[in-house]
Design a protein around this motif. Structure first.
Motif, PDB file in Angstrom:
ATOM      1  N   ASP A  17     -29.186  46.812 -34.181  1.00 50.22           N
ATOM      2  CA  ASP A  17     -28.970  47.029 -35.446  1.00 50.22           C
ATOM      3  C   ASP A  17     -30.219  47.292 -36.100  1.00 50.22           C
ATOM      4  O   ASP A  17     -31.185  46.784 -36.435  1.00 50.22           O
ATOM      5  N   ASN A  19     -30.618  47.826 -39.432  1.00 53.19           N
ATOM      6  CA  ASN A  19     -30.995  47.114 -40.749  1.00 53.19           C
ATOM      7  C   ASN A  19     -31.957  46.033 -40.419  1.00 53.19           C
ATOM      8  O   ASN A  19     -32.878  45.842 -41.470  1.00 53.19           O
ATOM      9  N   ILE A  50     -24.720  49.012 -38.601  1.00 54.18           N
ATOM     10  CA  ILE A  50     -24.304  47.856 -38.987  1.00 54.18           C
ATOM     11  C   ILE A  50     -23.713  46.934 -37.723  1.00 54.18           C
ATOM     12  O   ILE A  50     -23.144  47.582 -36.693  1.00 54.18           O
ATOM     13  N   SER A  51     -23.855  45.595 -37.644  1.00 55.45           N
ATOM     14  CA  SER A  51     -23.208  44.987 -36.903  1.00 55.45           C
ATOM     15  C   SER A  51     -23.128  43.314 -37.445  1.00 55.45           C
ATOM     16  O   SER A  51     -23.293  43.278 -38.567  1.00 55.45           O
ATOM     17  N   SER A  54     -25.675  42.074 -39.843  1.00 58.47           N
ATOM     18  CA  SER A  54     -25.960  42.728 -41.179  1.00 58.47           C
ATOM     19  C   SER A  54     -24.861  42.814 -41.846  1.00 58.47           C
ATOM     20  O   SER A  54     -24.805  43.194 -43.208  1.00 58.47           O
TER      21      SER A  54
END
Length: 84
Positions: A17, A19, A50-51, A54
């Protein structure tokens, strides 16, 4: 299990991820060009925007983009080009 129904390139892949720099390993057939070394093993690396680490639904945090929406931002950005 039935034989010859799974793809040949089904292998462990590291999903990252971007982020918050969190990673997890999962088996996948996703095509990657990058690799990462974890615990002495080299894995293919797939970078995600995104995951569950986040996404606001899973984290419980609320994000507000601001008081104006996308239409107002567009109008403000291009109003200097307005012809009378």
């Amino acid at each position: 299990m039935k034989k010859k129904i799974h793809p040949e390139d089904y292998r462990p892949v590291v999903f990252k991820d971007i982020n918050n720099e969190k990673t997890f390993i999962c088996r996948s057939t996703v095509k990657t060009k990058d690799f990462i070394k974890i615990n002495g093993f080299s894995y293919p690396l797939y970078k995600m925007e995104i995951s569950s680490y986040s996404h606001p639904f899973f984290t419980g945090e609320k994000r507000f983009l601001g008081k104006t929406g996308p239409a107002e931002k567009f109008k403000k950005k291009y109003e200097k080009y307005k012809k009378f």
